[in-house]
Design an enzyme around this catalytic site. Structure first.
Site, PDB file in Angstrom:
ATOM      1  CG  ASN A  12      -1.736   1.192   1.423  1.00 23.00           C
ATOM      2  OD1 ASN A  12      -1.842   2.017   0.523  1.00 23.00           O
ATOM      3  ND2 ASN A  12      -2.347   1.328   2.603  1.00 23.00           N
ATOM      4  CE  LYS A  14      -0.142   3.178   4.832  1.00 18.62           C
ATOM      5  NZ  LYS A  14      -0.057   3.250   6.277  1.00 18.62           N
ATOM      6  CG  HIS A  98      -5.907   1.770   5.383  1.00 14.00           C
ATOM      7  ND1 HIS A  98      -5.446   2.694   6.295  1.00 14.00           N
ATOM      8  CD2 HIS A  98      -4.890   0.902   5.169  1.00 14.00           C
ATOM      9  CE1 HIS A  98      -4.180   2.387   6.605  1.00 14.00           C
ATOM     10  NE2 HIS A  98      -3.828   1.303   5.937  1.00 14.00           N
ATOM     11  CD  GLU A 100      -2.920   5.344   6.994  1.00 15.43           C
ATOM     12  OE1 GLU A 100      -2.936   5.441   5.756  1.00 15.43           O
ATOM     13  OE2 GLU A 100      -1.952   4.855   7.622  1.00 15.43           O
ATOM     14  CD  GLU A 169      -3.467  -2.644   7.479  1.00 22.36           C
ATOM     15  OE1 GLU A 169      -2.339  -2.804   7.022  1.00 22.36           O
ATOM     16  OE2 GLU A 169      -4.177  -1.667   7.213  1.00 22.36           O
ATOM     17  N   GLY A 175       2.586   2.145  10.779  1.00 26.34           N
ATOM     18  CA  GLY A 175       3.538   3.243  10.618  1.00 26.34           C
ATOM     19  C   GLY A 175       4.281   3.607  11.895  1.00 26.34           C
ATOM     20  CB  SER A 214       5.346  -1.907  11.840  1.00 22.94           C
ATOM     21  OG  SER A 214       4.958  -0.574  12.119  1.00 22.94           O
TER      22      SER A 214
HETATM   23  P1  PGA Z   1       2.855   0.232   7.633  1.00 18.28           P
HETATM   24  O1  PGA Z   1       1.383   0.424   7.015  1.00 18.28           O
HETATM   25  O2  PGA Z   1       3.422  -1.039   7.060  1.00 18.28           O
HETATM   26  O3  PGA Z   1       3.607   1.449   7.217  1.00 18.28           O
HETATM   27  O4  PGA Z   1       2.688   0.138   9.125  1.00 18.28           O
HETATM   28  C1  PGA Z   1       0.509  -0.668   6.827  1.00 18.28           C
HETATM   29  C2  PGA Z   1      -0.798  -0.184   6.273  1.00 18.28           C
HETATM   30  O5  PGA Z   1      -1.282   0.873   6.673  1.00 18.28           O
HETATM   31  O6  PGA Z   1      -1.413  -0.847   5.394  1.00 18.28           O
END
Ligand code: PGA
Length: 257
Positions: A12, A14, A98, A100, A169, A175, A214
């Site tokens: 992803n 983003k 997601h 976010e 997640e 992140g 992560s």
């Molecule tokens: P990350 O993000 O690997 O940077 O923690 C995962 C995601 O949001 O899909």
């Protein structure tokens, strides 16, 4: 992982790599993808790069997804993108719900269910994201929260004629560099598998449950070795093809063993 399900490693991007940088990244993903024939590799560029990335990946095994989709097929929704538009650009998958989107754009469980149905209506395979916040985990509410999020999409998933995935997640792991231990991830993945099985055993066997938060080259193998972890949704590390490639190779060696 489980031999019944083919591993899926999704990157992803983003709000990064939306132009030529995205095409270059896709070229590098294409290069390693041929060395992981037992793994589905999926890239999730921002909207602006989907068409160019899909063109770059044509003829390869790498799949392309959108990061979000609107619930309606068309209309006066300035700034939004429909499932049909994603298909027209060459995407065959899409992420829905997601964290976010839930957190910054106030998407509710009901919105996520509508988007999931819209994705399927446009022949897009969805990755439905679920996961608890740190506050919810510390209050011992992880399974309650995730069960509610899964319950909201269960009917739509059960009606799907296409491949579907669920991504667990934990919000506190996205992140942040903190990831759930393999045992913690497995506990939630097994619970999700159980809720899917209670609805339909075939569904539970088919749906791939990805872990996200992560995931990096050095922790992927441990997570992917768990029986109910069928792949990974990778954010930060997916912006480096070498790192995503190392994660996909960890999945490839587990799939071969
Ligand atoms: P990350 O993000 O690997 O940077 O923690 C995962 C995601 O949001 O899909």
């Amino acid at each position: 992982m489980n031999a019944k399900r083919r591993p899926l490693i999704a990157g992803n991007w983003k709000m990064h790599a939306g132009g030529l940088d995205g095409v270059r990244l896709a070229m590098a993903v294409r290069e390693f993808a041929s060395s992981v024939p037992h793994v589905d590799v999926l890239v999730v560029p921002p909207y602006t790069a989907i068409a160019a990335v899909a063109a770059e990946l044509e003829g390869s095994s790498v799949l392309v997804a959108g990061q979000n989709v609107h619930g309606k097929p068309h209309g006066a929704f300035t700034g939004e993108i429909s499932g049909g538009m994603l298909r027209d650009c060459g995407a065959t998958w899409v992420i829905v719900g997601h964290s976010e989107r839930r957190q910054h754009f106030r998407e509710t469980d009901a919105d996520v269910a509508i988007k999931l149905a819209a994705a399927l209506d446009h022949d897009l395979s969805p990755i439905a994201c679920v996961g608890e916040t740190l506050e919810q985990r510390e209050a011992g509410k992880t399974l309650e929260v995730v069960e509610r999020q899964v319950a909201a999409v269960l009917d739509v998933l059960a009606s799907a004629k296409r491949a579907c995935a669920v991504a667990y997640e934990p919000v506190w792991a996205i992140g942040t560099g903190k990831n759930a231990s393999p045992a913690d991830a497995e506990a939630v993945h097994a619970a999700i598998r159980g809720w899917l099985a209670a609805k339909d055993t075939g569904l539970a066997e088919r749906v791939r449950i990805l872990y996200g938060g992560s995931v990096k080259a050095d922790n992927a193998a441990g997570l992917l070795a768990e029986p109910n972890v069928d792949g990974a949704l990778v954010g930060g590390a997916s912006l480096d093809a070498g790192s995503l490639g190392a994660i996909a190779k960890a999945a490839e060696s587990l799939a071969r063993s």
